[in-house]
Design a protein around this motif. Sequence first.
Motif, short mmCIF file in Angstrom:
data_model
loop_
_atom_site.label_atom_id
_atom_site.label_comp_id
_atom_site.label_asym_id
_atom_site.label_seq_id
_atom_site.Cartn_x
_atom_site.Cartn_y
_atom_site.Cartn_z
N VAL A 118 0.84 -1.11 -0.31
CA VAL A 118 -0.59 -0.28 -0.08
C VAL A 118 0.73 1.10 0.31
O VAL A 118 1.65 1.39 0.83
N GLU A 125 -10.94 5.15 -6.80
CA GLU A 125 -11.64 3.51 -6.08
C GLU A 125 -12.01 2.49 -6.83
O GLU A 125 -11.95 1.45 -6.58
N ARG A 164 -9.86 1.47 -8.76
CA ARG A 164 -8.25 1.21 -8.28
C ARG A 164 -8.49 0.13 -7.37
O ARG A 164 -7.57 -0.29 -6.44
N GLY A 165 -9.15 0.41 -6.40
CA GLY A 165 -9.22 -0.39 -4.54
C GLY A 165 -8.74 0.47 -3.70
O GLY A 165 -8.73 0.70 -3.15
N GLY A 166 -8.47 1.83 -4.17
CA GLY A 166 -8.51 2.91 -3.59
C GLY A 166 -9.52 3.71 -2.45
O GLY A 166 -10.08 3.80 -2.64
N VAL A 167 -8.87 4.48 -1.41
CA VAL A 167 -9.67 5.56 -0.83
C VAL A 167 -9.09 6.89 -1.43
O VAL A 167 -7.51 7.30 -0.82
N SER A 168 -9.44 8.08 -0.48
CA SER A 168 -9.73 9.04 -0.59
C SER A 168 -10.23 10.31 0.31
O SER A 168 -11.61 9.79 0.43
N THR A 197 -5.02 6.04 -0.14
CA THR A 197 -4.83 4.96 -0.41
C THR A 197 -5.03 4.21 -1.31
O THR A 197 -5.72 4.38 -1.70
N GLU A 214 1.45 2.54 13.35
CA GLU A 214 1.49 1.22 12.90
C GLU A 214 1.32 1.03 11.03
O GLU A 214 2.64 0.11 10.22
N THR A 215 0.39 2.29 10.42
CA THR A 215 0.63 1.59 9.10
C THR A 215 1.24 2.90 8.35
O THR A 215 1.13 4.18 9.22
N THR A 221 -0.76 5.34 6.33
CA THR A 221 -1.67 6.24 6.85
C THR A 221 -1.78 7.48 8.12
O THR A 221 -1.08 8.55 8.03
N GLN A 222 -1.42 6.39 9.12
CA GLN A 222 -0.49 7.31 10.49
C GLN A 222 0.78 8.11 10.20
O GLN A 222 0.93 9.53 10.67
N SER A 264 -17.44 7.55 -5.34
CA SER A 264 -17.57 7.79 -6.35
C SER A 264 -19.03 6.75 -6.62
O SER A 264 -19.78 5.49 -7.70
N ASN A 323 -13.47 -3.97 -7.17
CA ASN A 323 -11.67 -3.65 -6.43
C ASN A 323 -12.06 -2.87 -5.70
O ASN A 323 -11.34 -2.62 -4.96
N LYS A 324 -13.09 -2.27 -5.71
CA LYS A 324 -13.15 -0.83 -3.97
C LYS A 324 -13.65 -2.50 -3.04
O LYS A 324 -13.04 -1.98 -2.09
N GLY A 334 -10.63 -3.78 -2.31
CA GLY A 334 -9.18 -3.05 -2.12
C GLY A 334 -9.61 -2.57 -0.61
O GLY A 334 -8.28 -3.12 0.35
N GLN A 335 -10.30 -2.15 -0.21
CA GLN A 335 -10.66 -2.33 1.06
C GLN A 335 -10.92 -2.75 2.10
O GLN A 335 -9.99 -2.87 3.52
N LEU A 380 -7.38 -3.12 2.51
CA LEU A 380 -6.36 -1.90 3.56
C LEU A 380 -7.26 -2.55 4.64
O LEU A 380 -6.80 -2.07 5.94
N GLN A 429 -4.31 -4.19 8.05
CA GLN A 429 -3.25 -3.71 8.07
C GLN A 429 -2.02 -3.57 9.90
O GLN A 429 -1.35 -4.05 9.65
#
Lengths: 417, 416
Positions: A29, A75, A77-81, A95, A360-361, A363-364, B270, B340-341, B344-345, B348, B351
């Motif tokens: 990630v 999203e 692509r499996g990410g988050v914002s 992410t 740990e991550t 993001t943090q 989205s 994918n969403k 993917g999550q 995540l 972790q």
Amino acid sequence: MTASRFPADVFRLDNGLTVIHQHMPATPVVVVDVWVRAGAIVEPEEWCGMAHFLEHMIFKGTNKLAPGVFDAVIENRGGVSNAATSHDYAHFFITTAAQYLEDTVPALAELLLNAAIPEEEFVRERDVVLEEIRSCSDDPDFGAFQALTESIYQRHPYGRSILGTEVKLMEYTPEQMRSFHRCHYQPENMTVVIVGGVAKEIALKLVQRSFQDFSLPVDCPQAQIEAEPPITEIRCQELFFPRLEQSRLLMGWMGPGVDQLKDAYGLDLLSVLLADGRSSRLVRELREELGLVQGISSNFSLQRDSSLFTISACLDSHYLEQVEALICSRLCQLLSEPVSEAELARCKRLLCNDYAFSTETPTQLAGLYGYYNTIANPEVAVTYPEQIKLFKSSEIQQIAQRYLSPKFYAVTVLKPA
Amino acid sequence: MIHRNILDNGILLLVVENPAADIIAARIFIRAGSRWEAREQAGLSHLLSAVITKGTEQLSSIEIAERVESVGASLSADAASDYFQLSLKTVSGDFVDILHLAGQLLLQPTFPETEVELERRLTLQDIRSQQEQPSTVAFEQLRQAMYGQHPYALSILGTEASVSSLGRADLQRYHQTYFRPDNIVISIAGRVTAAEALALVEKVFGDWQPPASPLPVLQLPPLTSQAGTNVTALPTQQSMVMLGYLASAVQSPDYAALKLLNTYLGNGLSSRLFVELREKRGLAYEVSAFYPTRLDASQFVVYMGTAPENTAQAYAGLHTEVERLCTTKLTADELQASKNKLLGQYALGKQTNSQLAQVFGWYETIGLGIEFDTQFQEKVTAVTPETAHEVACRYFIQRPYVSLVGPEAAVTPFPF
């Protein structure tokens, strides 16, 4: 955890942009977190709420990216914002899996550098911000906290609402917002933090290439930031809220700015000592032994110009006065009697472990580096545990004496209407 | 790589070795929770979670807190509808001590009378305080309408009536019934080897013997309720609009498709609801959907907060979007984007050490096994537009349960 060597690399690009990178090879990630020194404190008073509204409008696209395209790119692509605005900063983070960085980072940069702020989207998104304001006004704790900060900061913009007001928001134009954006979203105000499964060279090149074409800076009305004079009284405020089941008691003190970090760390320790955990002084006495409060907590929030130390309780109305008096008497005690080594050790352990648990991550970590670089410098983020461990009992007492007066503070009480 | 062992006394132990940080997290799951509560004792699991850390044969409440807090560790108990758990997190050097303490709490809690009384009183206040948040009022109302006599109808806190009647003897009985080694999953993740963890768990919990009596068989009332509308008038700035559909339990073959449909509708910037109702129409700040993973029939909920004058539009917008899933098949691209969403999550969410200990321990506790981690991802991948459509038709063709909270003039003319 004792190693103070800064594990990330900090670069300053030719255009003035700061880049902070840390490679974490074990994770697939990557987090990209962009921090901008364009929070609510840079708003002139007549533009209150602009920084936060702009944060919403950043996601409304550019001449190259139609509204919604960015969200789909991330999203799908499996990410988050997401994004957030405070007084000292606005930040925008994604992410994403490392293999999609080539798609996601340029898109994020495009939004931040070239926000179009189209008129039609501006009008529609204003409705969304108004819904956000309405939703907050239905939350009693939000209202009580806002009232407390207004009472503490009567001159400094830390007292102003980040969201602004409906009346104000209806006056703004897209052109004003564009000038706010072109004025503040400039490389010297921006830090790009990139942490996770990406090597330094690749990350740096990608950021360099993506964060290149900043618009020409324009002028916009500037904030007049006035230092807040100390509180020299007990500032009381009583508010009423319909539907409230339990009253709220919020007490607040002004702390130091980042130029006195050591004092700030001391207040972090004091906040733990007073009300973090069942063995802390106020929780133990007021909740566990006397059963006077439903809950009590303390919070120290580091801000660039002036930090905020609060003690908040949720309780039955008829205990309000008694609890406020007890808190003041416990502060008196803190000011006059040294803290025992064992108690100080507990507070240190707790803060140092909290720190370890919050790194740990990716993001943090990205959040930590970006935040400290925005209000101070990134190295501060990693020297924190060492600094905490150095404190002596006498120093803690002095810091309590300097900041936590039982005679000079602001208090906001929220009661059932 | 997850190490899985069953101790002689029946305790199931999972260990994920993760040396990345100097941290160990553990979750001790007990197969109990509000699903196992009788209606008149609703809130018992929650009260147990509040009191179980407050006294053992050797230690008082404050001594327990000092042991944990003096080393900066965390140790807490929580009740949920499908499980009860103790959570611990320490730097690795303190783990042995804190696990020993956790063992003492689980095996020898004394539920001191004064602590029971204090936590019972504070829980009653918590129940009343929940009425302060319009979204909680709306959700409580929806849940009661959907679940009727089933334990999922009530908040984990219980009701004022049920909690008022609870006492120390109830806690002891509940503890004796469900806290037994053959009803426990211990899940550990962090800087520890599987062998070390096994030896430690043997030492702390190895002597604990299950009683001869079998675990009681749970009898749950069938869901007999019917869709309808529930309205609470409150002087709020926003109306809360919630629509609920009874949906399947986690074991159902429809589960993965429902998770995908929920992602499609309500997850992220989205998502369909976000784009249609917030981005295009500016009707809400918060608009979303959820479909929790449950052992029994779950609920598929869409909701939003909106200005009172938009209440009817908000309802129509949410309803139209759910109904559309029955009339319009998702395109292959839309479905792929949702997969994918979701996946993917999902990645995540695994972790931190706490997250790892939680997810695997939970899967074992609710009977899915750690294999569910891969099975879930395979099942999601296998969903086609056709199966998603069939599933949507099965669940969303009926009328929804509706819950409205807001100013009287905005919510009472329903149906709009």
